[in-house]
Design an enzyme around this catalytic site. Structure first.
Site, PDB file in Angstrom:
ATOM      1  N   ASP A  41      65.480  49.194  61.627  1.00 21.59           N
ATOM      2  CA  ASP A  41      65.210  48.783  60.105  1.00 21.59           C
ATOM      3  C   ASP A  41      63.934  47.833  60.533  1.00 21.59           C
ATOM      4  O   ASP A  41      63.555  47.494  61.539  1.00 21.59           O
ATOM      5  CB  ASP A  41      66.470  47.903  59.555  1.00 21.59           C
ATOM      6  N   TYR A 163      59.591  57.893  43.728  1.00 23.08           N
ATOM      7  CA  TYR A 163      60.991  57.978  44.342  1.00 23.08           C
ATOM      8  C   TYR A 163      61.382  59.483  44.032  1.00 23.08           C
ATOM      9  O   TYR A 163      61.812  60.072  44.972  1.00 23.08           O
ATOM     10  CB  TYR A 163      61.775  56.997  43.799  1.00 23.08           C
ATOM     11  N   LYS A 167      62.062  62.041  47.363  1.00 25.44           N
ATOM     12  CA  LYS A 167      63.624  62.589  47.589  1.00 25.44           C
ATOM     13  C   LYS A 167      63.613  64.149  47.294  1.00 25.44           C
ATOM     14  O   LYS A 167      64.093  64.885  47.981  1.00 25.44           O
ATOM     15  CB  LYS A 167      64.447  61.946  46.684  1.00 25.44           C
TER      16      LYS A 167
END
Length: 288
Positions: A41, A163, A167
């Site tokens: 991360d 987004y 995706k």
């Protein structure tokens, strides 16, 4: 519960976006199964806290948990992650390309959020797969790559076009990946597309402290994922407290129906088709 053969004690997993939400819940679940885990991360307090929590869990199970600072939109950092994981664990059996961000975007909005979303949510998944997969295939043990997609990548609702684009790309890429892998003789590496429902995570919280009633927890999502993997599902289509599978299926069928029926795009939100969609959802129509 008999698990997928890649998910077994002594095996190792790498999870991007592992410091919170679904990634952190998956890391805990894998450790419970006796697996070594490396979470990746962005550098900072959140990663350190998650790493400490997982290390404590791992110690009780007699396995290893490590945290590695990684920006998945940077190819060289993903290459470093792969080297670090191989050094720490040897063979990697599970890669979960799960890192994702969701700043708001508009078609003609600012450039930076577009670049960040595409870089993290799509390019990060593609590059993570391309860097880890050759070695995961070569070691010959059962292995899997789980890419985190979204229902928004399938029904592409208005609101955050970058987004949706990212995706939708993850879906197309993961389908191509699994097709490729299943056509390689003797290949024991496979791919899966995780499609979460409404999950209460830092990504979706929007400043809320309490989980909305309809949302699933990350733990519920991971539990569903493990059951789906055990069943051999490629598409891990998660329901939630608000939306059942039948509703998801109808929304997706309507979306593809826009092409088949030659309707305007996103007709579900078009004033001329809103009522027809509602009737279809209630079982009064056929998506025509």
């Amino acid at each position: 519960m008999s698990q997928h053969p890649a998910l077994k004690a002594g095996n190792s997993a790498v999870i991007t976006g592992g410091a919170s939400g679904i990634g952190l819940a998956a890391a805990k679940a894998f450790i419970e199964l006796g697996m070594n885990v490396m979470i990746a991360d962005l550098k900072g307090e959140k990663l350190k806290r998650a790493g400490d929590e997982l290390a404590e869990l791992a110690e009780k199970k007699g396995v290893k948990a490590l945290a590695h600072a990684t920006d998945v939109s940077d190819l060289s950092e993903l290459e470093e992650l792969e080297c670090a994981a191989n050094r720490a664990f040897g063979n990697i059996h599970v890669l979960m390309n799960n890192a994702g961000i969701q700043p708001g975007t508009a078609v003609f909005g600012k450039q930076m959020p577009w670049d960040r979303i595409i870089g993290v949510n799509l390019t990060g998944v593609i590059n993570g797969t391309r860097i880890f997969a050759p070695e995961m295939r070569a070691h010959g043990e059962p292995a899997m790559i789980i890419n985190t997609g979204s229902k928004q990548g399938i029904t592409t609702p208005p609101g955050n076009p970058a987004y949706n684009v990212a995706k939708a790309g993850v879906k197309a890429f993961t389908e191509a990946l699994q097709h490729e892998l299943r056509n390689i003789e003797g290949c024991r590496l496979e791919a899966h597309l995780l499609i979460p429902g409404f999950v209460f995570t830092p990504l979706t919280a929007n400043g809320r402290d309490e989980k909305p009633e309809g949302a699933w927890t990350p733990e519920q999502t991971v539990d569903f994922m493990l059951k789906s993997l055990e069943a051999g599902d490629f598409y891990i289509l998660c329901p939630d407290g608000e939306v059942d599978r039948a509703t998801d299926e109808k929304r997706m069928m309507w979306a593809i129906g826009d092409i088949v029926e030659n309707r305007p795009p996103l007709s579900r939100w078009h004033p001329d088709y809103g009522d027809a969609f509602k009737a279809y959802l209630n079982g009064d129509g056929h998506g025509h």
